[in-house]
Write a protein that holds these residues in place. Sequence first.
Motif, PDB file in Angstrom:
ATOM      1  N   ILE A 260       0.970  -1.341  -0.039  1.00 51.21           N
ATOM      2  CA  ILE A 260       0.161   0.021  -0.103  1.00 51.21           C
ATOM      3  C   ILE A 260       0.727   1.051  -0.061  1.00 51.21           C
ATOM      4  N   VAL A 261       0.469   2.212  -0.828  1.00 49.33           N
ATOM      5  CA  VAL A 261       1.395   3.508  -0.748  1.00 49.33           C
ATOM      6  C   VAL A 261       0.273   4.684  -0.515  1.00 49.33           C
ATOM      7  N   LEU A 262       0.636   5.212   0.373  1.00 48.15           N
ATOM      8  CA  LEU A 262      -0.372   6.506   0.858  1.00 48.15           C
ATOM      9  C   LEU A 262       0.309   7.864   0.410  1.00 48.15           C
ATOM     10  N   ALA A 263      -0.361   8.527  -0.329  1.00 47.96           N
ATOM     11  CA  ALA A 263       0.064   9.854  -0.618  1.00 47.96           C
ATOM     12  C   ALA A 263      -0.988  10.766  -0.006  1.00 47.96           C
ATOM     13  N   LYS A 264      -0.442  11.779   0.771  1.00 49.05           N
ATOM     14  CA  LYS A 264      -1.281  12.910   1.289  1.00 49.05           C
ATOM     15  C   LYS A 264      -1.287  14.312   0.471  1.00 49.05           C
ATOM     16  N   PHE A 265      -2.443  14.873   0.608  1.00 51.29           N
ATOM     17  CA  PHE A 265      -2.518  16.215  -0.195  1.00 51.29           C
ATOM     18  C   PHE A 265      -2.457  17.250   1.250  1.00 51.29           C
ATOM     19  N   VAL A 266      -1.459  17.989   1.254  1.00 52.13           N
ATOM     20  CA  VAL A 266      -1.551  19.138   2.294  1.00 52.13           C
ATOM     21  C   VAL A 266      -1.591  20.464   1.445  1.00 52.13           C
ATOM     22  N   LEU A 267      -2.540  20.987   1.581  1.00 54.42           N
ATOM     23  CA  LEU A 267      -2.869  22.519   0.956  1.00 54.42           C
ATOM     24  C   LEU A 267      -1.602  23.419   0.894  1.00 54.42           C
ATOM     25  N   LYS A 268      -0.946  23.521   2.081  1.00 60.43           N
ATOM     26  CA  LYS A 268      -0.089  24.612   2.411  1.00 60.43           C
ATOM     27  C   LYS A 268       1.275  24.208   1.585  1.00 60.43           C
ATOM     28  N   GLU A 269       1.437  22.771   1.362  1.00 56.74           N
ATOM     29  CA  GLU A 269       2.571  22.398   0.369  1.00 56.74           C
ATOM     30  C   GLU A 269       2.268  21.950  -0.968  1.00 56.74           C
ATOM     31  N   SER A 270       1.111  22.383  -1.382  1.00 56.43           N
ATOM     32  CA  SER A 270       0.591  22.096  -2.572  1.00 56.43           C
ATOM     33  C   SER A 270       0.006  23.425  -3.222  1.00 56.43           C
ATOM     34  N   VAL A 271       0.740  24.620  -3.023  1.00 53.52           N
ATOM     35  CA  VAL A 271      -0.141  25.877  -3.590  1.00 53.52           C
ATOM     36  C   VAL A 271       0.625  26.221  -4.789  1.00 53.52           C
ATOM     37  N   SER A 272       1.800  25.523  -5.247  1.00 53.89           N
ATOM     38  CA  SER A 272       2.319  25.724  -6.577  1.00 53.89           C
ATOM     39  C   SER A 272       2.745  24.394  -7.156  1.00 53.89           C
ATOM     40  N   PRO A 273       2.853  24.479  -8.662  1.00 55.88           N
ATOM     41  CA  PRO A 273       2.931  23.189  -9.279  1.00 55.88           C
ATOM     42  C   PRO A 273       4.336  22.469  -8.796  1.00 55.88           C
ATOM     43  N   SER A 274       5.457  23.580  -8.456  1.00 57.29           N
ATOM     44  CA  SER A 274       6.657  22.836  -7.959  1.00 57.29           C
ATOM     45  C   SER A 274       6.426  22.248  -6.777  1.00 57.29           C
ATOM     46  N   LEU A 275       5.873  22.896  -5.796  1.00 62.45           N
ATOM     47  CA  LEU A 275       5.781  22.113  -4.462  1.00 62.45           C
ATOM     48  C   LEU A 275       4.941  21.036  -4.459  1.00 62.45           C
ATOM     49  N   LEU A 276       3.889  20.772  -5.456  1.00 58.91           N
ATOM     50  CA  LEU A 276       3.248  19.930  -5.434  1.00 58.91           C
ATOM     51  C   LEU A 276       4.066  18.457  -6.063  1.00 58.91           C
ATOM     52  N   ARG A 277       4.799  18.806  -7.109  1.00 57.96           N
ATOM     53  CA  ARG A 277       5.626  17.885  -7.634  1.00 57.96           C
ATOM     54  C   ARG A 277       6.712  17.305  -6.727  1.00 57.96           C
ATOM     55  N   ASN A 278       7.098  18.265  -5.663  1.00 53.47           N
ATOM     56  CA  ASN A 278       8.098  17.915  -4.715  1.00 53.47           C
ATOM     57  C   ASN A 278       7.263  16.888  -3.627  1.00 53.47           C
ATOM     58  N   ALA A 279       6.242  17.003  -3.365  1.00 52.19           N
ATOM     59  CA  ALA A 279       5.326  16.186  -2.480  1.00 52.19           C
ATOM     60  C   ALA A 279       5.062  14.965  -3.028  1.00 52.19           C
ATOM     61  N   VAL A 280       4.868  14.833  -4.409  1.00 47.90           N
ATOM     62  CA  VAL A 280       4.591  13.603  -4.980  1.00 47.90           C
ATOM     63  C   VAL A 280       5.618  12.859  -5.503  1.00 47.90           C
ATOM     64  N   GLU A 281       6.770  13.557  -5.523  1.00 47.00           N
ATOM     65  CA  GLU A 281       8.117  12.756  -5.998  1.00 47.00           C
ATOM     66  C   GLU A 281       8.375  11.560  -5.267  1.00 47.00           C
ATOM     67  N   PRO A 282       8.379  11.428  -3.907  1.00 48.66           N
ATOM     68  CA  PRO A 282       8.833  10.056  -3.220  1.00 48.66           C
ATOM     69  C   PRO A 282       7.847   9.044  -3.797  1.00 48.66           C
ATOM     70  N   ALA A 283       6.471   9.178  -3.773  1.00 50.84           N
ATOM     71  CA  ALA A 283       5.789   7.934  -4.521  1.00 50.84           C
ATOM     72  C   ALA A 283       6.123   7.819  -5.652  1.00 50.84           C
ATOM     73  N   PHE A 284       6.458   8.838  -6.753  1.00 52.31           N
ATOM     74  CA  PHE A 284       7.045   8.179  -8.086  1.00 52.31           C
ATOM     75  C   PHE A 284       8.413   7.398  -7.933  1.00 52.31           C
ATOM     76  N   THR A 285       9.291   8.084  -6.967  1.00 53.68           N
ATOM     77  CA  THR A 285      10.380   7.281  -6.933  1.00 53.68           C
ATOM     78  C   THR A 285      10.285   5.878  -6.136  1.00 53.68           C
ATOM     79  N   TYR A 286       9.372   5.624  -5.279  1.00 51.41           N
ATOM     80  CA  TYR A 286       9.127   4.334  -4.979  1.00 51.41           C
ATOM     81  C   TYR A 286       8.376   3.653  -6.048  1.00 51.41           C
ATOM     82  N   LEU A 287       7.613   3.819  -6.659  1.00 53.13           N
ATOM     83  CA  LEU A 287       6.866   3.289  -7.834  1.00 53.13           C
ATOM     84  C   LEU A 287       7.863   2.690  -8.755  1.00 53.13           C
TER      85      LEU A 287
END
Length: 293
Positions: free
Chosen positions: A75-102
């Motif tokens: 199971i992979v869980l990815a959280k969406f935290v608004l203050k860390e996702s206000v820009s495309p670059s921040l959002l990509r940084n938040a999702v990056e570890p999930a992509f790396t694991y996959l």
Amino acid sequence: MASNLPSTTAVKPLSMMKKLSPFVYIYEPESVVTPETTRLRVPKLIFVASWMDAQDLHIVKYITRYQAVYPTSTIVLAKFVLKESVSPSLLRNAVEPAFTYLRSQLDAGFLSASPREPEILMHLFSNGGSTTIRTLYELFQFRTGRPFPLHAAVYDSCPGIFSFSTIYSVLILNFPRGFLRFIATPIIILFVTCLWIIHAFRFITGEDYLSANWRVFNDLDLVKQTNRAYIYSKADVMVDWRHVEMHARQAAAEGLDVRTEVFEHSTHVSHMRTDGERYWKIVTETWERARAT
């Protein structure tokens, strides 16, 4: 089915998962593949994308249920935290570890880049989870040059499109009823009005994230799915059920295998709490249909 539910009250939220980042967690069972699980053809990996600023004590109810239903699935869980996702670059940084694991699971051969049958079950919640998954699809395409591997998906309370009333409803919930909400209301109305103006002139300002989610999920060059199920409610004030049904119709018109399940009275992302038996029947049947196609 409900009797097989593990107790969540005795479990520290997400303590059973390995934390890859503040936003990405993984659960790897001790036993991954057995003759029995091979025969039953369970998901190799379940990806859960939670709604905006979801609390762990709520997320864990889905994680523990998946552990009970599919005990050998990663199971992979990815959280969406608004203050860390206000820009495309921040959002990509938040999702990056999930992509790396996959990608590591693809490189190791645990997952196939081009499976003949789906190995992944996606479960996403609300517009926050939708934004996470859309970013993952785009990141995967950009980094690998190919679409995300074939999978099945469950869309809980999503996707939505821009609506003044729904955006207002999302934001006002952050303020408790009383004086604080009274003070916050005109500020929120002004903020949502600005968003509406930006949305109205998006041909100048660019595509907003809700429109991007809406578009990408029905883009067959980015999304390779056997089938999907939409779970939504007519009582949801945050995502209009008519928008969900509109998206489902568009998906079906593109040739995707679509199932719609409307709840009459459950509020936003509370369909499992309203009728857990029906909810998990939809989830398991979605996976079973994916394997049967």
